[in-house]
Design a protein around this motif. Structure first.
Motif, PDB file in Angstrom:
ATOM      1  N   ASP A 121      15.307  35.744 -18.679  1.00  0.00           N
ATOM      2  CA  ASP A 121      16.767  35.551 -18.679  1.00  0.00           C
ATOM      3  C   ASP A 121      17.342  35.380 -17.282  1.00  0.00           C
ATOM      4  N   SER A 122      16.515  35.043 -16.302  1.00  0.00           N
ATOM      5  CA  SER A 122      17.016  34.808 -14.953  1.00  0.00           C
ATOM      6  C   SER A 122      16.738  33.363 -14.560  1.00  0.00           C
ATOM      7  N   THR A 123      17.525  32.853 -13.645  1.00  0.00           N
ATOM      8  CA  THR A 123      17.366  31.476 -13.178  1.00  0.00           C
ATOM      9  C   THR A 123      16.329  31.422 -12.069  1.00  0.00           C
ATOM     10  N   VAL A 124      15.383  30.497 -12.192  1.00  0.00           N
ATOM     11  CA  VAL A 124      14.348  30.322 -11.183  1.00  0.00           C
ATOM     12  C   VAL A 124      14.683  29.103 -10.343  1.00  0.00           C
ATOM     13  N   GLU A 125      14.731  29.280  -9.039  1.00  0.00           N
ATOM     14  CA  GLU A 125      15.018  28.161  -8.145  1.00  0.00           C
ATOM     15  C   GLU A 125      13.920  27.104  -8.265  1.00  0.00           C
ATOM     16  N   PRO A 126      14.298  25.797  -8.223  1.00  0.00           N
ATOM     17  CA  PRO A 126      13.299  24.725  -8.399  1.00  0.00           C
ATOM     18  C   PRO A 126      12.113  24.827  -7.447  1.00  0.00           C
ATOM     19  N   ASN A 127      12.365  25.122  -6.168  1.00  0.00           N
ATOM     20  CA  ASN A 127      11.259  25.206  -5.211  1.00  0.00           C
ATOM     21  C   ASN A 127      10.346  26.389  -5.513  1.00  0.00           C
ATOM     22  N   LYS A 128      10.943  27.507  -5.912  1.00  0.00           N
ATOM     23  CA  LYS A 128      10.146  28.677  -6.278  1.00  0.00           C
ATOM     24  C   LYS A 128       9.344  28.398  -7.532  1.00  0.00           C
ATOM     25  N   LEU A 129       9.964  27.710  -8.490  1.00  0.00           N
ATOM     26  CA  LEU A 129       9.268  27.359  -9.724  1.00  0.00           C
ATOM     27  C   LEU A 129       8.087  26.448  -9.434  1.00  0.00           C
ATOM     28  N   GLU A 130       8.274  25.511  -8.505  1.00  0.00           N
ATOM     29  CA  GLU A 130       7.187  24.612  -8.122  1.00  0.00           C
ATOM     30  C   GLU A 130       6.009  25.395  -7.562  1.00  0.00           C
TER      31      GLU A 130
END
Length: 346
Positions: A217-226
């Protein structure tokens, strides 16, 4: 009041005073490391007044810890407490809450050292706790120092002795993370939509339940997700699993919008696709599961109707379908088993 209850309350009052009198982070950290684990054991006290006092103390402690993110928790002791099968489940439920708070505060190198122990805790734990443990290790999964020796690998992860470790690590989390997280364009569109609308739709290839399991339920930053995806792919590429168990993870990565993830998936596909049996029912079913999501195939309408709405996966995006399609074409089993798939799904 029983004498034992009085004694426990007196001890708790002393701990409360120690916590309340800690003025600096160093003082509070020292107090927490000494008293947190023994305090959690008091949650299982047979005396209700003791339980109430413990909850009051923990509430006070939580407020101070949340406002001081640099304070370290006794993660090693919490982990031992969590793994101890003789400790009541009610206590371990609290232990994992503090593990979840304390693990991300550790230095990265310490997280890497402890991560294999978290993976070994998965066996026989409730699904929400399994998800929590995997959410903790995902950011450091690619940094694990995996030995070359088969025996040492087995000792490190215990995948053979505890097959549920294998199932969770090889299938559930990496599949959903690598194949189904929204692209940057998907994220931009969701930012423009209302919160109500975004909460009712899952990204391509995922269900709402899968999104929750991956992101908590938290937002993951695109760079962190990558970086998390690359770490998962690196972990899966270490030959800890059978090719048939991870081939679809790499296939899914080839449909990613980030070139680094796509290239990593392509590299591994070239390495293991020639040795993978694409007539294997497990591989075929997984490919179609990603390709079309939760779809009504001939004879499965009743089974699909029993799946809760939040667990029904949407079909993969066009980019990923284009990657999957050639591998489906080379499989005779795919043609025979899924002959009812309409051309609209292609």
């Amino acid at each position: 009041m029983a004498a034992s209850a009085k004694d426990e309350l007196e001890l708790l009052e002393r701990v409360f005073l120690r916590v309340a009198s800690a003025e600096t982070d160093e003082q509070l950290e020292k107090t927490v490391k000494i008293f947190l684990c023994p305090l959690l054991l008091k949650v299982a006290s047979p005396h209700q007044e003791v339980k109430n006092k413990v909850m009051t103390l923990l509430t006070h402690l939580n407020k101070r810890l949340k406002s001081r993110p640099k304070i370290q928790l006794p993660v090693d002791s919490l982990l031992l407490q969590y793994k101890d099968s003789s400790i009541p489940a009610f206590v371990t439920n609290f232990a994992i809450l503090y593990l979840r708070m304390g693990f991300p505060r550790l230095p990265p190198e310490t997280q890497v050292e402890i991560a294999p122990q978290l993976i070994k805790c998965i066996q026989d734990k409730p699904q929400p706790q399994q998800d929590c443990l995997l959410q903790l290790v995902l950011p450091v999964l690619g940094q694990l120092k995996i030995p070359d020796s088969v025996e040492e690998r087995q000792k490190m992860f215990e995948f053979t002795d505890k097959p549920q470790h294998y199932i969770m690590a090889a299938q559930h989390r990496p599949t959903r993370l690598c194949s189904s997280q929204p692209s940057e364009s998907d994220t931009a569109e969701s930012d423009q939509s209302s919160s109500a609308a975004s909460s009712s739709l899952a990204p391509p290839g995922m269900s709402l339940a899968a999104v929750k399991r991956v992101t908590a339920d938290s937002t993951v930053e695109p760079n962190k997700l990558e970086q998390m995806k690359l770490g998962v792919l690196k972990f899966l590429a270490r030959d800890l699993f059978e090719a048939s168990d991870v081939i679809c993870h790499f296939l899914a990565a080839t449909g990613d919008t980030r070139h680094s993830v796509l290239d990593a998936g392509d590299h591994e596909m070239k390495r293991i696709s020639s040795s993978t049996d694409f007539e294997n029912p497990k591989v075929v079913n997984k490919m179609f599961g990603i390709f079309q999501g939760t779809a009504l195939i001939a004879g499965s309408a009743q089974q699909a109707a029993q799946i809760p709405p939040d667990q029904k996966r949407s079909a993969a995006g066009i980019r990923l379908r284009q990657r999957l399609y050639p591998y489906l074409l080379r499989s005779r089993r795919a043609a025979d088993q899924f002959s009812s798939l309409s051309s609209d799904n292609l």
